[in-house]
Design a protein around this motif. Structure first.
Motif, short mmCIF file in Angstrom:
data_model
loop_
_atom_site.label_atom_id
_atom_site.label_comp_id
_atom_site.label_asym_id
_atom_site.label_seq_id
_atom_site.Cartn_x
_atom_site.Cartn_y
_atom_site.Cartn_z
N ASP A 156 -1.64 -0.25 10.31
CA ASP A 156 -2.10 0.65 9.26
C ASP A 156 -3.52 1.13 9.51
N ALA A 157 -4.40 0.23 10.01
CA ALA A 157 -5.76 0.65 10.32
C ALA A 157 -5.78 1.63 11.49
N LEU A 160 -4.86 5.08 10.37
CA LEU A 160 -5.95 5.76 9.69
C LEU A 160 -6.88 6.44 10.69
N ARG A 161 -7.05 5.83 11.86
CA ARG A 161 -7.90 6.45 12.87
C ARG A 161 -7.31 7.75 13.40
N GLY A 278 -8.21 -3.47 13.94
CA GLY A 278 -8.90 -2.88 12.81
C GLY A 278 -8.41 -3.39 11.48
N GLU A 280 -8.34 -2.30 7.23
CA GLU A 280 -8.54 -1.24 6.24
C GLU A 280 -8.48 -1.83 4.85
N GLY A 283 -7.23 2.08 2.15
CA GLY A 283 -7.17 3.28 2.97
C GLY A 283 -8.48 3.67 3.62
N GLN A 284 -9.47 2.77 3.61
CA GLN A 284 -10.76 3.02 4.24
C GLN A 284 -10.96 2.02 5.37
N LEU A 285 -11.33 2.49 6.55
CA LEU A 285 -11.58 1.58 7.66
C LEU A 285 -12.74 0.65 7.33
#
Length: 310
Positions: A156-157, A160-161, A278, A280, A283-285
């Motif tokens: 998921d992380a 997001l990237r 990573g 998250e 929804g923010q790294l």
């Protein structure tokens, strides 16, 4: 509370770029609705990532105890962390909310916050409170951040990237998944779940406080914001064709019967991975593994709009 601020006053934090500018366009309509109800309020706009936290701290110092974000889950993440980071006012003395004006609106949809500004103004005037749980994430350096909805590591992380800019969150997330899955190699995770050790190769490990994530996906459909549990989701590696075929099931809870998919309830979980991957939050790294996740039951006072949505 400061004598300068009426106890019913709301402080509104606006993310002007959220939802492609939708939050900015919503402001005058909401303010007009609040004025018609003679509900005192003030607004301030963010100018960059992280600014909302300072705005929240200043608002609390001025005497505000009711806080609304106009944006998405990322905007609310900043508002909540601004509330948690300051030491002047206990978070339990504040009432918080977010309107569904971003690309990801999972919290607002779960809390049934109305889209219509008149109905939202009515909810704000009524100020009905729902005590909900709050997640906390601590990294290897001891730095702590709150998460109101989900915290995850792995796929998921990485998605997001790779998210494309603009467009609906659901569509963007699916595009990001399609870009990431063929290239992503599942790490070897080491987990400690309520003191019990578990290891294995997983595409992702995700702790859910609420039932929705990623703009409407239901990875943990049984999770409730006030049930006192984190719902820890693990997804084992599957072939690319099987992974792509399962994508529609992300949105209706049907992944629960998939053999690669497991959910356990817990109070805390430590997530580590080889190689590091990573992390998250909402929804923010937020850096990389290892990370320790825990739950603070009934730690947040949220505006309860259930029964008032369109």
């Amino acid at each position: 509370m400061s004598a300068m601020v009426h106890p019913d006053s709301w402080f509104i934090v606006v993310n002007p770029v959220s939802g492609g500018g939708r939050a900015s366009r919503y402001v005058p309509r909401l303010r007009a609705a609040l004025d018609r109800r003679r509900l005192p309020h003030a607004c301030a706009a963010t100018t960059a990532a992280g600014v909302a936290r300072g705005l929240v701290a200043n608002a609390l110092a001025d005497g505000y105890r009711r806080l609304l974000a106009l944006g998405g889950d990322g905007s609310f993440h900043e508002l909540v962390n601004g509330l948690v980071a300051q030491a002047q006012v206990p978070p339990a003395q504040c009432l918080v909310a977010v309107a569904a004006l971003g690309t990801g609106n999972d919290w607002a949809r779960t809390m049934e916050v109305p889209d219509d500004p008149e109905r939202l103004a009515a909810c704000m005037a009524r100020a009905r409170v729902r005590s909900v749980d709050l997640g906390m994430a601590e990294d290897a350096r001891g730095q702590r951040l709150a998460f109101h909805n989900v915290a995850g590591a792995g796929l998921d992380a990485e998605v997001l990237r790779r998210l494309p800019r603009g467009g609906p969150r659901i569509l963007a997330y699916l595009v990001g998944l399609a870009r990431t899955i063929p290239r992503f190699r599942a790490p070897e995770f080491e987990l400690v779940i309520d003191g019990r050790q578990q290891s294995g190769r997983f595409l992702l490990v995700l702790a859910a406080n609420g039932p929705r994530c990623g703009g409407g996906m239901r990875l943990a459909g049984d999770a409730a914001l006030d049930d006192g549990w984190l719902h820890l989701v693990t997804i084992a590696p599957v072939s690319v064709p099987r992974a792509m075929a399962a994508l529609p099931k992300l949105f209706d809870g049907r992944l629960a019967g998939h053999p690669a998919f497991q959910v356990v309830r817990c109070r805390s979980a430590t997530i580590d991975a080889r190689p590091r991957c990573g992390v998250e939050l909402d929804g923010q790294l937020a850096g990389e593994t290892p990370v320790t996740l825990s739950l603070l039951p009934a730690a947040l006072q949220a505006l309860d709009c259930r029964g008032s949505a369109e």
